[in-house]
Design a protein around this motif. Structure first.
Motif, PDB file in Angstrom:
ATOM      1  N   MET A  63     139.163  17.371   9.052  1.00  0.00           N
ATOM      2  CA  MET A  63     139.054  18.470   8.091  1.00  0.00           C
ATOM      3  C   MET A  63     139.548  19.794   8.672  1.00  0.00           C
ATOM      4  O   MET A  63     140.304  20.523   8.035  1.00  0.00           O
ATOM      5  N   TYR A  64     139.096  20.108   9.860  1.00  0.00           N
ATOM      6  CA  TYR A  64     139.559  21.308  10.555  1.00  0.00           C
ATOM      7  C   TYR A  64     139.334  21.076  12.034  1.00  0.00           C
ATOM      8  O   TYR A  64     138.718  20.094  12.433  1.00  0.00           O
ATOM      9  N   LYS A  65     139.848  21.994  12.832  1.00  0.00           N
ATOM     10  CA  LYS A  65     139.777  21.768  14.267  1.00  0.00           C
ATOM     11  C   LYS A  65     138.334  21.744  14.762  1.00  0.00           C
ATOM     12  O   LYS A  65     137.425  22.263  14.109  1.00  0.00           O
ATOM     13  N   GLN A  66     138.151  21.142  15.917  1.00  0.00           N
ATOM     14  CA  GLN A  66     136.809  20.877  16.439  1.00  0.00           C
ATOM     15  C   GLN A  66     136.090  22.171  16.832  1.00  0.00           C
ATOM     16  O   GLN A  66     134.913  22.327  16.579  1.00  0.00           O
ATOM     17  N   LYS A  67     136.799  23.076  17.442  1.00  0.00           N
ATOM     18  CA  LYS A  67     136.155  24.262  17.997  1.00  0.00           C
ATOM     19  C   LYS A  67     136.705  25.537  17.370  1.00  0.00           C
ATOM     20  O   LYS A  67     137.819  25.565  16.861  1.00  0.00           O
ATOM     21  N   GLY A  71     131.756  26.277  12.253  1.00  0.00           N
ATOM     22  CA  GLY A  71     131.162  25.258  11.382  1.00  0.00           C
ATOM     23  C   GLY A  71     130.788  24.012  12.161  1.00  0.00           C
ATOM     24  O   GLY A  71     131.049  23.894  13.358  1.00  0.00           O
ATOM     25  N   ALA A  72     130.179  23.102  11.460  1.00  0.00           N
ATOM     26  CA  ALA A  72     129.780  21.849  12.100  1.00  0.00           C
ATOM     27  C   ALA A  72     131.010  21.001  12.401  1.00  0.00           C
ATOM     28  O   ALA A  72     132.071  21.175  11.813  1.00  0.00           O
ATOM     29  N   ARG A  73     130.829  20.050  13.323  1.00  0.00           N
ATOM     30  CA  ARG A  73     131.914  19.143  13.664  1.00  0.00           C
ATOM     31  C   ARG A  73     132.019  18.083  12.580  1.00  0.00           C
ATOM     32  O   ARG A  73     131.027  17.481  12.198  1.00  0.00           O
ATOM     33  N   HIS A  74     133.211  17.859  12.077  1.00  0.00           N
ATOM     34  CA  HIS A  74     133.443  16.821  11.073  1.00  0.00           C
ATOM     35  C   HIS A  74     134.631  15.996  11.490  1.00  0.00           C
ATOM     36  O   HIS A  74     135.730  16.518  11.626  1.00  0.00           O
TER      37      HIS A  74
END
Length: 137
Positions: A63-67, A71-74
């Motif tokens: 969905m989006y980058k990890q860091k 936001g939460a990790r997805h």
């Protein structure tokens, strides 16, 4: 648990020892009712359903980058597809109304057998052999 064995004529023919793991449970009405409702629903046309996780047509992309987003990790390599998850907006249901886990079905059967054994509704027959089978005319 011990049950009496009878013949087809209704005479006593000994006894049989039944497993307490299957026939010795305290019957739970909620599990039996859940399984009966599932069986009745399976008789219907089958047009009632919701989209499960596998039925949602979404991408497998992260969905989006990890860091750095706050936001939460997805979604990580090897994990479930993030956009299909039930907690996200277009995601599918985790358990659809048509599903009943196999373990719950087996547990309901054990509880139903225990209830029958407790009420005296089980009859064990020695053998069900006929001398000659006669066709209907």
């Amino acid at each position: 648990m011990e049950l009496k064995v009878t013949t087809l004529e209704g005479k006593a023919a000994g006894s049989v020892q039944l497993s307490d793991e299957i026939f010795g449970l305290e019957p739970r009405k909620d599990i039996i009712a859940r399984c009966v409702q599932w069986q009745l629903n399976k008789r219907q046309a089958g047009t009632h359903t919701t989209q499960g996780r596998a039925d949602v047509w979404r991408t497998g992309k992260k969905m989006y980058k990890q860091k750095g987003t706050g936001g939460a990790r997805h979604g990580s390599p090897g994990a479930a597809v993030p956009r299909r998850r039930p907690c996200l907006r277009p995601g599918g249901c985790a358990l659809t109304p048509t599903d009943l886990p196999k373990k719950v079905r087996a547990l309901a059967l054990r509880h139903a057998l225990s209830a029958k054994a407790k009420d005296g509704g089980l009859i064990v027959i020695e053998s069900a052999k006929l001398e000659a089978a006669r066709p209907r005319r």
